[in-house]
Write an enzyme that holds these catalytic residues in place. Structure first.
Site, PDB file in Angstrom:
ATOM      1  N   GLU A  12       0.809  -1.214   0.000  1.00  0.00           N
ATOM      2  CA  GLU A  12       0.000   0.000   0.000  1.00  0.00           C
ATOM      3  C   GLU A  12       0.848   1.272   0.000  1.00  0.00           C
ATOM      4  O   GLU A  12       0.308   2.364  -0.226  1.00  0.00           O
ATOM      5  CB  GLU A  12      -0.936   0.007   1.218  1.00  0.00           C
ATOM      6  N   GLY A  78     -12.927  -3.204   2.446  1.00  0.00           N
ATOM      7  CA  GLY A  78     -14.068  -4.009   2.026  1.00  0.00           C
ATOM      8  C   GLY A  78     -15.300  -3.131   1.873  1.00  0.00           C
ATOM      9  O   GLY A  78     -15.585  -2.299   2.731  1.00  0.00           O
ATOM     10  N   MET A 175      -9.132  -1.785   8.830  1.00  0.00           N
ATOM     11  CA  MET A 175      -8.582  -2.082  10.153  1.00  0.00           C
ATOM     12  C   MET A 175      -7.698  -0.978  10.744  1.00  0.00           C
ATOM     13  O   MET A 175      -7.086  -1.197  11.791  1.00  0.00           O
ATOM     14  CB  MET A 175      -7.796  -3.398  10.097  1.00  0.00           C
ATOM     15  N   GLU A 176      -7.651   0.205  10.106  1.00  0.00           N
ATOM     16  CA  GLU A 176      -6.750   1.250  10.609  1.00  0.00           C
ATOM     17  C   GLU A 176      -7.329   2.664  10.623  1.00  0.00           C
ATOM     18  O   GLU A 176      -6.969   3.476  11.481  1.00  0.00           O
ATOM     19  CB  GLU A 176      -5.452   1.295   9.767  1.00  0.00           C
ATOM     20  N   ASP A 199     -12.604  -5.923  -1.922  1.00  0.00           N
ATOM     21  CA  ASP A 199     -13.515  -7.048  -1.697  1.00  0.00           C
ATOM     22  C   ASP A 199     -14.849  -6.497  -1.215  1.00  0.00           C
ATOM     23  O   ASP A 199     -14.974  -5.309  -0.915  1.00  0.00           O
ATOM     24  CB  ASP A 199     -12.933  -8.035  -0.681  1.00  0.00           C
TER      25      ASP A 199
END
Length: 231
Positions: A12, A78, A175-176, A199
């Site tokens: 990333e 996602g 998640m961040e 996704d």
């Protein structure tokens, strides 16, 4: 102005690292911080590692040690909202930690007790600037703005996805971002999360992630580079 940029994984940040000029490296808290310039803009870039704690530590160091004037969080996510498709780019209007749960004491899901807010607004100027770069993306890639949800959980079930959409009105999950937003809020530093959808956060998530990760990274990288040029 010094622009702090956080990505959770090497893939990333590698595209941005390739563009970095006058690169200098420093290691802090086991993280590799790179400073230099991209398109004439001063940048401090870090791969934080996955999860909220890593992200919050990285954001803290960017502010405390590298004196970042604003923070961008780039990466993949996602999709939650029905209109968000694979490859699309999402910009945060605000962020919330969906796994913060003290409902046993009567609080709503995601509420952080004894704080003025549990949703952390993105900087409006950064958001509008990012929106203006939409035309630089490939045909068929749409930019959405909405609430980004974060938790220490890879969402890969339809039930969890529907819960997050119902309870938090999130547009995507990862998640961040909310940990970075939380940290930026405490320091009074402007931030924006820029994510591309890899996704659909359901039972196909692990399969789609592998198939669409590279394209998603290309999409958020294109927008981020154009945004940096415009700052």
């Amino acid at each position: 102005m010094i622009i702090g940029i956080i990505g959770a994984m090497e893939e990333e940040v590698s595209g941005l690292e390739e563009k970095l000029e006058g690169e200098k490296e420093a290691v802090c808290a086991g993280m590799r911080f790179l400073t230099g310039s991209i398109g004439g803009r001063k940048v401090a870039l870090v791969c934080s590692g996955i999860g909220k704690v890593n992200a919050a530590v990285a954001a803290t160091i960017l502010v405390e040690r590298f004196h970042a004037d604003c923070i961008l969080n780039t990466g993949i996510a996602g999709g939650i909202a029905p209109e968000v498709k694979l490859g699309d780019v999402v910009l945060s209007t605000d962020c919330q930690e969906h796994d913060f749960d003290v409902t046993a004491f009567g609080y709503e899901k995601g509420c952080i007790p004894r704080m003025k807010t549990s949703t952390f607004p993105a900087d409006q100027r950064l958001l509008e600037l990012a929106k203006s770069c939409e035309e630089e993306l490939s045909s068929g890639v749409t930019v959405h703005a909405g609430r980004v949800l974060s938790g220490d959980l890879f969402v890969s079930s339809r039930e969890k996805k529907e819960e997050l959409y119902r309870d938090f009105h999130g547009i995507c999950c990862e998640m961040e971002g909310a940990a970075i937003a939380h940290t930026a809020y405490l320091y009074g530093v402007p931030y924006l999360v820029i994510r591309a959808i890899s996704d659909q956060a359901d039972m196909t998530a692990t399969e789609n992630y592998a198939a669409f990760e590279a394209q998603a990274i290309e999409n958020f990288l294109a927008l981020t580079l154009h945004m940096l040029a415009a700052l």
